[in-house]
Each structure stands twice: as structure tokens, then as C-alpha cells.
Design an enzyme around this catalytic site. Structure first.
Site, PDB file in Angstrom:
ATOM      1  N   LYS A  93      44.204  50.513  37.958  1.00 17.45           N
ATOM      2  CA  LYS A  93      43.528  50.222  38.826  1.00 17.45           C
ATOM      3  C   LYS A  93      43.635  49.341  40.033  1.00 17.45           C
ATOM      4  O   LYS A  93      43.310  49.597  41.267  1.00 17.45           O
ATOM      5  CB  LYS A  93      42.234  49.279  38.154  1.00 17.45           C
ATOM      6  CG  LYS A  93      41.237  48.644  38.795  1.00 17.45           C
ATOM      7  CD  LYS A  93      41.276  47.595  39.380  1.00 17.45           C
ATOM      8  CE  LYS A  93      40.093  46.861  40.563  1.00 17.45           C
ATOM      9  NZ  LYS A  93      40.073  45.766  41.119  1.00 17.45           N
ATOM     10  N   ASN A 151      41.531  40.498  35.703  1.00 21.71           N
ATOM     11  CA  ASN A 151      40.876  39.828  34.930  1.00 21.71           C
ATOM     12  C   ASN A 151      40.210  38.502  35.340  1.00 21.71           C
ATOM     13  O   ASN A 151      40.381  37.773  34.863  1.00 21.71           O
ATOM     14  CB  ASN A 151      41.790  39.682  33.516  1.00 21.71           C
ATOM     15  CG  ASN A 151      40.907  39.251  32.538  1.00 21.71           C
ATOM     16  OD1 ASN A 151      39.721  39.478  32.374  1.00 21.71           O
ATOM     17  ND2 ASN A 151      41.520  38.619  31.480  1.00 21.71           N
ATOM     18  N   PRO A 171      39.307  53.932  42.788  1.00 22.04           N
ATOM     19  CA  PRO A 171      39.780  52.815  41.756  1.00 22.04           C
ATOM     20  C   PRO A 171      38.360  52.824  40.898  1.00 22.04           C
ATOM     21  O   PRO A 171      37.433  52.666  41.221  1.00 22.04           O
ATOM     22  CB  PRO A 171      39.870  51.631  42.693  1.00 22.04           C
ATOM     23  CG  PRO A 171      40.250  52.343  44.081  1.00 22.04           C
ATOM     24  CD  PRO A 171      39.226  53.545  44.277  1.00 22.04           C
ATOM     25  N   ARG A 196      49.122  35.508  35.992  1.00 25.04           N
ATOM     26  CA  ARG A 196      49.464  36.468  36.937  1.00 25.04           C
ATOM     27  C   ARG A 196      50.687  36.154  37.535  1.00 25.04           C
ATOM     28  O   ARG A 196      51.276  36.987  38.296  1.00 25.04           O
ATOM     29  CB  ARG A 196      48.423  36.529  37.902  1.00 25.04           C
ATOM     30  CG  ARG A 196      46.832  37.206  37.265  1.00 25.04           C
ATOM     31  CD  ARG A 196      45.845  36.572  38.134  1.00 25.04           C
ATOM     32  NE  ARG A 196      44.678  37.018  37.247  1.00 25.04           N
ATOM     33  CZ  ARG A 196      44.154  36.033  36.432  1.00 25.04           C
ATOM     34  NH1 ARG A 196      44.619  34.802  36.323  1.00 25.04           N
ATOM     35  NH2 ARG A 196      42.991  36.028  35.866  1.00 25.04           N
ATOM     36  N   GLN A 211      33.517  55.960  46.719  1.00 27.86           N
ATOM     37  CA  GLN A 211      33.813  54.805  45.967  1.00 27.86           C
ATOM     38  C   GLN A 211      33.248  53.346  46.457  1.00 27.86           C
ATOM     39  O   GLN A 211      32.538  52.635  45.515  1.00 27.86           O
ATOM     40  CB  GLN A 211      35.271  54.620  45.170  1.00 27.86           C
ATOM     41  CG  GLN A 211      35.520  53.632  44.168  1.00 27.86           C
ATOM     42  CD  GLN A 211      35.674  52.368  44.709  1.00 27.86           C
ATOM     43  OE1 GLN A 211      35.645  52.015  45.840  1.00 27.86           O
ATOM     44  NE2 GLN A 211      36.259  51.457  43.750  1.00 27.86           N
TER      45      GLN A 211
END
Length: 277
Positions: free
Chosen positions: A196, A101, A213, A154, A262
Site C-alpha cells: 500500500k 496504521n 493503492p 514507525r 482510485q
DNA sequence: GTACAGGCAGTAT
DNA sequence: ATACTGCCTGTA
């Protein structure tokens, strides 16, 4: 090699015309000699070029598989120097926990702060660098000490991961030898590790090249260019069950090297949006 | 002051 | 299973 993509590895920086990067306990130094790029490591790291630049990957097989897709085929020729790097597993998992985030410049700041507070100083070319802290050091830190590095909420997840590593509940080296699914299941048990982050750790450090991911950029790319794999009822923020459906679709479509595909899509989406890491 | 970056956990339904 | 909320922090 002309540049290092800091969307994948956060603790690399260019000083003068030399790139320096942190790989766990080591400082890596990448310079351009007359006869090509030269990588050195401090202290010495066995086969560092092969390890970090993934020279053991069979690129012709990889490209043969992922360029069956027309878009990825165009991107592979448009970005000829783009590669995956192999990261040190512990550094990788803490890095992507910090990536939760927030944006890349903030991630770099958090990680720099953690290395300065908990890492070891090493001087290379007269420049002071700090190695990445050991799980033990992060485990024995208090939440407030971690928060002083700007990691915010976190901190709780950093401690949870550090605790799991120190008490051997999470053995990243062992996961290198597990299947993608088994390894992902193990990672998902840890507080703060979701789909993720787990897939990033699997792809970037545990050699699970089928990991795909799905961050917000890749979700948008899949919705736009591979809409057959993306239920229109899904928003670009996927729930756990939606994530499983979409990522399985992408793994089935791109095959055992889906993670390489990816990386090209990620770089393309960021590039197109004018992001400069 | 607000919007934004943007993944995970937690709760209610 | 889905819908929704809050979360640190720094920059625009």
C-alpha cells in the site's frame, strides 16, 4: 481551487483564505486572485503550478478512460474539482511511512513534529513554516529523537528509508524513469514499505498513474462495487498475494490511469462515511 | 479501563 | 499461501 484534500497531502493548511503547503524544501502559497488561483513558492520552485497541480496530465484522455466505468463517471461529475497532486518524492515516502496504521490527524501531527524538529524555518506572509527534513537529517537522528515526534514504532522504518536514500540504495528520481513494476519491486525491498505504501508513493510522487493503492477504504469499495475482482474469501485486510490479485484486477479494468479512478473512489467512500479528514 | 484508527513484519502452520 | 499477533499514540 477551493480546498486541499489532506487525505492525500498532509502538510497543507488554510490560514485566513490562503492555503499553504510544504513541498520538500519549499513553502507553497495558494491564493485566489481576481483572475483565478495563484501559486507562489518560497524559495522559488521552477514551474511549480505545473508540477504540483499536474497540469501536464492530459485530463481529457484520463477522464475518457476512467469514466468508461459507470460509478467513476458519476463521481467525476459529482466532484468536479477533485484532482491528484504531485508530491515531492522524499516527503511522500516519509509521509506514507508515518501513515502506517493510524488516522489522518495523527499523520499530520507526526509530520508537523518532524518538520519542526528537523526542518528549516521559513517565514512567509509573516508566518513561520518549517520545510520537510532531508533524508540526511532523518538518517542522522536517533530512534529516540524520531520517537519524540510521536511516530512510535514507525521510527525504525523512517530510519530504514532515510538510510537507503542516503547510501543511494534507493534512488527515487531514478524510479521515476522505471516501469511501475520495477519501481514497486525496488520500494518493497525497504523495511517498512509494503504494497500500500509503495503504491501511494508511486501514484502520488513518481508519476505511476496506473498504481492503485488498496487501503482499507478502497478494499471495501472494490469488494462492494467491483465484487467480480474481489474473492469473497478475502477480508478487507489483504495479504500480499491477495493484494497483488485485486490490484492487478483494478489496473486491468481501469487502465493506465487507474490511480485517478482510485482517488475518486477514495474520496467517495470517505465522503459517504462522513469523514472530514 | 477499552475500542478504535488500520499497514507491515514476523511467526507458525 | 493463509492465519494470526503485536505494534506507538491519542481520542472517544
Amino acid at each position: 481551487v477551493t480546498s486541499i484534500n489532506s487525505g492525500q497531502v498532509f502538510l497543507w493548511e488554510e490560514i485566513g483564505s490562503i492555503w499553504y503547503g510544504i513541498y520538500g524544501n519549499h513553502v507553497l502559497r495558494l491564493s485566489q486572485a481576481e483572475d483565478g488561483p495563484e501559486l507562489s513558492s518560497f524559495p522559488e520552485l521552477e514551474k511549480s503550478e505545473q508540477r504540483v497541480f499536474r497540469l501536464d496530465d492530459d485530463l481529457s484522455s484520463i477522464f475518457a478512460e476512467i469514466t468508461r466505468d459507470p460509478l467513476v463517471r458519476r463521481l467525476v461529475s459529482r466532484y468536479p474539482g477533485l484532482r491528484l497532486l504531485r508530491q515531492q518524492p522524499e516527503q511522500c515516502i516519509f509521509s506514507f511511512v508515518c501513515a502506517n496504521n493510524t488516522n489522518i490527524s495523527m499523520i499530520r501531527r507526526m509530520l508537523r513534529n518532524l518538520t519542526r524538529k528537523f526542518g528549516k524555518a521559513i517565514k512567509v506572509d509573516g508566518i513561520d513554516f518549517f520545510t520537510f527534513p532531508a533524508a540526511q537529517d532523518l538518517d542522522s537522528a536517533s530512534i529516540d529523537e524520531l520517537r519524540s515526534c510521536g511516530v512510535g514504532y514507525r521510527a525504525k522504518a523512517i530510519k530504514a528509508v532515510a538510510r537507503s536514500i542516503v547510501n543511494a540504495d534507493l534512488d527515487l528520481d531514478m524510479l521515476k524513469r522505471s516501469s511501475y513494476f520495477k519501481a514497486k519491486e525496488e520500494l518493497l525491498r525497504i523495511y517498512g514499505i509494503g504494497d500500500k505504501i509503495a503504491d501511494c508513493v508511486l501514484l502520488f510522487s513518481l508519476d505511476k498513474l496506473e498504481a492503485f493503492p488498496l487501503d482499507i477504504w478502497i478494499s471495501r469499495a472494490v469488494a462492494k462495487y467491483y465484487s467480480w475482482a474481489y474473492d469473497p474469501r478475502f477480508s478487507d485486510k489483504l495479504t500480499h498475494s491477495q493484494y497483488q490479485v485485486v490490484s492487478e484486477g483494478m489496473r486491468n479494468y481501469f487502465g493506465r490511469y487507474a490511480g485517478y479512478a482510485q482517488q475518486y473512489l477514495y474520496y467517495y467512500m470517505r465522503h459517504k462515511a462522513g469523514m472530514k479528514w
